[in-house]
Design a protein around this motif. Structure first.
Motif, PDB file in Angstrom:
ATOM      1  N   ARG A 850       0.818  -1.222   0.000  1.00 45.17           N
ATOM      2  CA  ARG A 850       0.000   0.000   0.000  1.00 45.17           C
ATOM      3  C   ARG A 850       0.849   1.268   0.000  1.00 45.17           C
ATOM      4  O   ARG A 850       0.328   2.377   0.177  1.00 45.17           O
ATOM      5  N   VAL A 852       2.904   2.214   2.346  1.00 41.90           N
ATOM      6  CA  VAL A 852       2.832   2.817   3.670  1.00 41.90           C
ATOM      7  C   VAL A 852       4.137   2.554   4.426  1.00 41.90           C
ATOM      8  O   VAL A 852       4.621   1.423   4.459  1.00 41.90           O
ATOM      9  N   ASP A 856       3.531   6.614   9.072  1.00 43.43           N
ATOM     10  CA  ASP A 856       2.655   7.330   8.110  1.00 43.43           C
ATOM     11  C   ASP A 856       1.214   7.359   8.617  1.00 43.43           C
ATOM     12  O   ASP A 856       0.759   6.424   9.277  1.00 43.43           O
ATOM     13  N   VAL A 858      -2.567   6.665   7.969  1.00 39.88           N
ATOM     14  CA  VAL A 858      -3.321   5.794   7.062  1.00 39.88           C
ATOM     15  C   VAL A 858      -4.808   5.933   7.362  1.00 39.88           C
ATOM     16  O   VAL A 858      -5.207   6.247   8.482  1.00 39.88           O
ATOM     17  N   THR A 918      -5.432   2.545   3.551  1.00 40.51           N
ATOM     18  CA  THR A 918      -4.850   3.304   2.437  1.00 40.51           C
ATOM     19  C   THR A 918      -4.063   4.493   2.995  1.00 40.51           C
ATOM     20  O   THR A 918      -4.360   4.966   4.101  1.00 40.51           O
ATOM     21  N   PRO A 919      -3.082   4.966   2.249  1.00 41.34           N
ATOM     22  CA  PRO A 919      -2.323   6.128   2.740  1.00 41.34           C
ATOM     23  C   PRO A 919      -3.248   7.337   2.936  1.00 41.34           C
ATOM     24  O   PRO A 919      -4.270   7.463   2.252  1.00 41.34           O
ATOM     25  N   SER A 920      -2.891   8.186   3.868  1.00 43.39           N
ATOM     26  CA  SER A 920      -3.758   9.334   4.177  1.00 43.39           C
ATOM     27  C   SER A 920      -2.887  10.517   4.584  1.00 43.39           C
ATOM     28  O   SER A 920      -1.729  10.350   4.970  1.00 43.39           O
TER      29      SER A 920
END
Ligand code: SF4
Ligand code: SF4
Ligand code: SF4
Ligand code: FES
Length: 946
Positions: A850, A852, A856, A858, A918-920
């Motif tokens: 993903r 990540v 990070d 997420v 998911t990345p955020s």
């Protein structure tokens, strides 16, 4: 009230049944074989000077202060390391001994700061005491030589300091960390003059493996390891024995005070649940009681978009009563209800359900145990006949094989975990069944024989597979089953588990665990001879929570692991009074002692004493209350000591339910998340401010004693009384002991319980009645409470919560050591240095897919909702599984969890949610809105109290 002083016998007690008689300073004394001379002398009232010995750890023999002379033996052996022998004649006070001791003390003092008068330990220092005891008057060597006086203090731990200039290198701290706590964080580095205590390879305590249990601080005979509160406040002057208000271990503490100020909490050696040990929460994290955010005045408002207005108790209580009456007049008798708290005392919980049944006239009462251990009550009652664990904590000391399933005791039940680890270091074998590699799987000097890292949601399947091996390989304890269990039920069950669909080979594919490991674990468990099962919310908080509890009970019955020490089925309860809140009749279908509300004889007994007719129909469970609120039929709720918005699943659904109600009454210490939707806020009292009892995970009823006046003016039980009175339902109690007397009168398992008994014997485990006047440590000896043990069919049914392309990962949740539940208390202590936000544990493989990286932000999303938090990459979780805690409202991890719940009890399925990660860039819009709304909702209008 003086300080409660406990005798330090110098060395641990011997368990030998063989008596030995000897003479010490002319007195005859008889003690168990294996007792040290030092301890035997204490038994005879003779205190031998000592420094390196203390009775919580094995003797070490390093300080040479405790030397004695033994007739017929050469030299001067150390009394702490020399065991007694029959006919021995010991002298502890000869001139030669006195001279040696003075010489030893002289050396210690020559390398010790001479600041006794300004030292925080002044008056509570064994070095000071011993200098006096041996008659030290001068130090011939002076203080100018090489010494350690300039060494820097380590103040990194938020709760205690380490001042090496005062250390006498007795190693009591090192041994306490090893033997009592089992963390092995401390070592003695170097040798001779250079030897020093060190927190492992780390530079400071805060960077070390230390978990801040405080065992070393307690063991230290000097001011080297010292509570910062004592340094700041001074030595305590009186103390009261009470019970920790955090987890279900139920540790006893001495609350040591100066006036109304709490100076420190010291674990109580006589405490039967903890035997003098503690964890960081009970020992140090009590500062929330004085936190500036604590609400001390009642408050009301007409609607939740208004600021709060402080009012008098009278106005607030009248508002509650008039609103509840109005709602019942308008919407009917069943339109209101309440929730009891597993954090409040038995007496308070009993009163809330009494108010609802007798005052509201319905059974719309439930407890936060609904969302944790309700399957335990149902499952164990069905199989054994009693809704509780079978053992006492001491039982683990006789276990040969320990199974830990769906529990993480080193984080959630730390004091019991230390005892378990001690037994494991002594050679007991360990099976861990958990999707995560918890600390127990490998920790210093402990390694699990089997770790079965099953896929979340497959507990029932793996338990059936273990049973399959036991039945098909002829490992059933036939004599036990024949004598104590229902034969037909057993045969039916044996046929079920023997089916190939329950074989390790089939179940292995389903659970992701190798068939060999399942077979090996089953054989080890069956071999025992004493095998015990400990489980937690990782078993109960599933759609098949009750099925798994019954499967655990089946395993224990099939192998005969019940009815004696070292065995049993042991639910590790999350909150301090989960057991008690269930015992007290908090469920909508049960009166105290688990008797069904529809049972006429039981109900009549309560009606007579309470002077009110009771509804025979069970009321609403918590999730049903929420649904009814959204449907418009449930309009008002009284929530005592429970943050349903943060702790219940599917946050948006709970928000909608609370917003739909016309009167939400919250009684708590702080403006919690539920209070954002409340119309009346009643400030609660802490465990330090009231009398009562808690019942821990081993059914142990322990006293909670008031150590200071309620800062809000009223203890929680008094608030419930006031509401009842305002609603015209008088309850005639002047003290919580009178509430317990009524509980005892109405509840057969509590019939013998009274404050008088508890004050006399310390604590008792229910059943406590005529048959068991001092309680029942081990249940089901010589037969089950229900008669014959009942094997139940535990077919594995996969949860409806499935992974798929949209939500390919499985989220499971849990706790960490430093925080407690929704964090309302621990977030308001220095414990935040260890955990100031919830993070998402994710396997590096899933993270890489993903994009990540560790740290990070997420987005964590399920079909119920989404939130954002930081990622922590770790292989503690398997690929495909992610894990988080739910201690921080800013994360609102429960916005993600779904409405699925246990088939029998509605306990939510917190432990299995299909999610995507998911990345955020940071918090989601929903989080921002939520937190902004929460801030608005907490406004308090600057108006004078009415
Ligand atoms: S506080 Fe506990 S874990 Fe930390 S060093 Fe002391 S005994 Fe060990
Ligand atoms: S810190 Fe205290 S307990 Fe540890 S070695 Fe020094 S004096 Fe002894
Ligand atoms: S183990 Fe539980 S009861 Fe004991 S001190 Fe820690 S939180 Fe309190
Ligand atoms: S107390 Fe015995 S040698 Fe230290």
């Amino acid at each position: 009230m003086p300080l409660v002083q406990e005798i330090d016998y110098g060395t641990p007690a011997s368990q030998s049944p063989e008596p030995v008689t000897l003479r010490i300073d002319g007195a005859s004394v008889t003690v168990p074989a294996g007792t040290s001379i030092m301890r035997a002398a204490m038994d005879a009232g003779i205190q031998v000077p000592k420094l390196c010995a203390t009775d919580s750890v094995d003797a070490f023999g390093s300080c040479r202060l405790c030397l004695v002379e033994i007739a017929g033996r050469p030299g001067t052996p150390a009394s702490c390391t020399t065991p007694v022998a029959a006919g021995m004649t010991v002298s502890t006070q000869t001139e030669r001994l006195k001279q040696i001791r003075r010489g030893v003390m002289e050396l210690y003092i020559s390398d010790h700061p001479l600041d006794c008068l300004t030292c925080a330990a002044n008056g509570d220092c064994e070095l000071q005491d011993m200098a006096g005891a041996v008659g030290l008057r001068e130090v011939r060597y002076g203080y100018q030589g090489e010494n350690h006086l300039g060494v820097t203090k380590d103040e990194s731990n938020p709760y205690f300091t380490f001042d090496p200039s005062k250390c006498i290198v007795c190693s009591r701290c090192v041994r306490a960390c090893e033997e009592v706590q089992g963390t092995f964080a401390l070592t003695i580095q170097a040798r001779g003059f250079d030897s020093k205590v060190s927190p492992g390879a780390a530079e400071s305590f805060i960077d070390s493996e230390c978990v801040s249990c405080g065992a070393c601080v307690q063991a230290c005979p000097t001011a080297t390891l010292m509570e910062k509160t004592v340094i700041a406040t001074g030595q305590p002057e009186h103390s009261v024995v009470t019970t920790c208000a955090y987890c279900g271990v139920g540790c006893s503490f001495k609350a040591e005070m100066r006036g109304e100020e709490l100076v420190r909490m010291v674990p109580y050696k006589e405490g039967k649940a903890n035997h003098g040990h503690s964890c960081v929460k009970g020992r140090f994290a009590w500062g929330y009681a004085q936190h500036r955010e604590r609400i001390l005045k009642p408050m009301i408002r007409e609607s939740i978009d208004q600021p709060w207005r402080e009012v008098s108790w009278q106005v607030a209580i009248d508002r509650v009563a008039s609103e509840f009456r109005r709602l019942q007049d308008k919407y009917g008798r069943l339109s209101i209800g309440g929730i009891t708290s597993s954090r409040c005392t038995n007496e308070e919980t009993y009163l809330v359900q009494k108010l609802i049944r007798g005052g509201f006239g319905n059974n719309n009462v439930d407890t936060c145990a609904r969302v944790c251990h309700s399957p335990t009550g149902y499952g164990l009652k069905t199989t054994f006949g009693t809704s509780a664990g079978t053992q006492d904590f001491d039982s683990v000391e006789q276990s040969d094989v320990i199974v830990v399933i769906g529990a993480n005791p080193t984080d959630a039940h730390p004091v019991f975990a230390s005892r378990m680890k001690k037994r494991l270091r002594q050679g007991a074998r360990l099976i861990v069944i958990d999707p995560r590699r918890t600390d127990l799987v490998r920790t210093p000097h402990v390694e699990a024989d089997y770790h079965l890292p099953l896929r979340p949601g497959t507990n029932a399947a793996i338990l059936n597979a273990l049973a399959h091996v036991i039945v098909t390989e002829g490992l059933v304890n036939e004599p036990f089953v024949r004598e104590f269990c229902d034969r037909d039920a057993f045969e039916h069950w044996a046929e079920f588990v023997a089916d190939p669909r329950n074989s390790p080979e089939t179940i292995g594919l389903l659970t992701g665990v190798s068939a060999d490991a399942i077979r090996g674990a089953a054989r080890l468990f069956a071999a025992g001879p004493n095998s015990a099962i400990y489980y937690g919310l990782g078993v109960t908080e599933h759609s098949q929570g009750t099925t798994s509890v019954m499967a655990i009970a089946n395993l224990a019955m099939a192998t005969g692991n019940l009815g004696r020490h070292g065995v049993g089925v042991n639910p590790l309860r999350g909150q301090n009074n989960v057991q008690g809140s269930c015992d007290m009749g908090s469920f909508p279908h049960e009166l105290s002692g688990y008797r069904h509300i529809s049972d006429d004889a039981t109900r009549t007994m309560f009606e007579k004493l309470w002077g009110r007719p009771l509804d025979a129909e069970p009321g609403l469970r918590i999730p049903n209350m929420f649904d009814a609120a959204i449907d418009g039929t449930f309009k008002g709720i009284y929530v005592q000591g429970e943050d349903i918005l943060q702790s219940d699943p599917n946050t948006r659904h709970v928000q909608a339910a609370l917003a739909a109600m016309e009167c939400v009454v919250v009684q708590d210490l702080f403006l919690n998340e539920t209070a954002n939707y409340a119309h009346v806020f009643l400030p609660g009292s802490t465990f330090l401010e009231k009398d009562g009892t808690f019942t821990n995970a081993e059914r142990r009823i322990n006293r909670v004693r008031r150590v200071m006046s309620p800062k809000n003016g009223m203890a929680d039980w008094e608030i419930t009384l006031a509401i009842a009175k305002a609603m015209g339902f008088k309850m005639p109690y002047g003290h919580p002991s009178e509430i317990m007397d009524e509980i005892a009168r109405l509840t057969p398992t509590f019939a013998g319980v009274s404050y008088e008994l508890l004050d006399k014997v310390g604590s008792v485990q229910w059943p406590c009645n005529e048959k068991a006047p001092t309680g029942t440590p081990i249940m089901h000896i010589g037969g089950f409470a229900r008669g014959k043990g009942n094997f139940m069919i535990t077919e594995y049914v996969p949860t409806d919560e499935r992974t798929g392309p949209r939500f390919p990962l499985l989220l499971t949740t849990g706790r960490i050591l430093s925080q407690y539940n929704v964090g309302a208390q621990t977030r308001r202590t220095d414990n935040v240095v260890w955990h100031d936000e919830d993070v998402l544990e994710i396997h590096p493989h899933d993270a890489e897919q993903r994009g990540v990286s560790d740290g990070d932000w997420v987005k964590l999303e399920s079909r119920a909702g989404g939130t954002a938090l930081r990622a922590r990459l770790t292989d503690r979780v398997a690929p495909g599984v992610v894990y988080t805690t739910f201690h921080h409202p800013t994360t609102q991890a429960n916005v993600v969890t779904t409405e699925f719940s246990d088939w029998a009890t509605n306990c939510p399925e917190y432990k299995v949610t299909a999610v995507q990660v998911t990345p955020s860039n940071g918090p989601t819009d929903w989080q921002r809105d939520y937190n902004a709304q929460a801030d608005r909702s907490r406004r308090i209008a600057p108006v004078a109290a009415e």
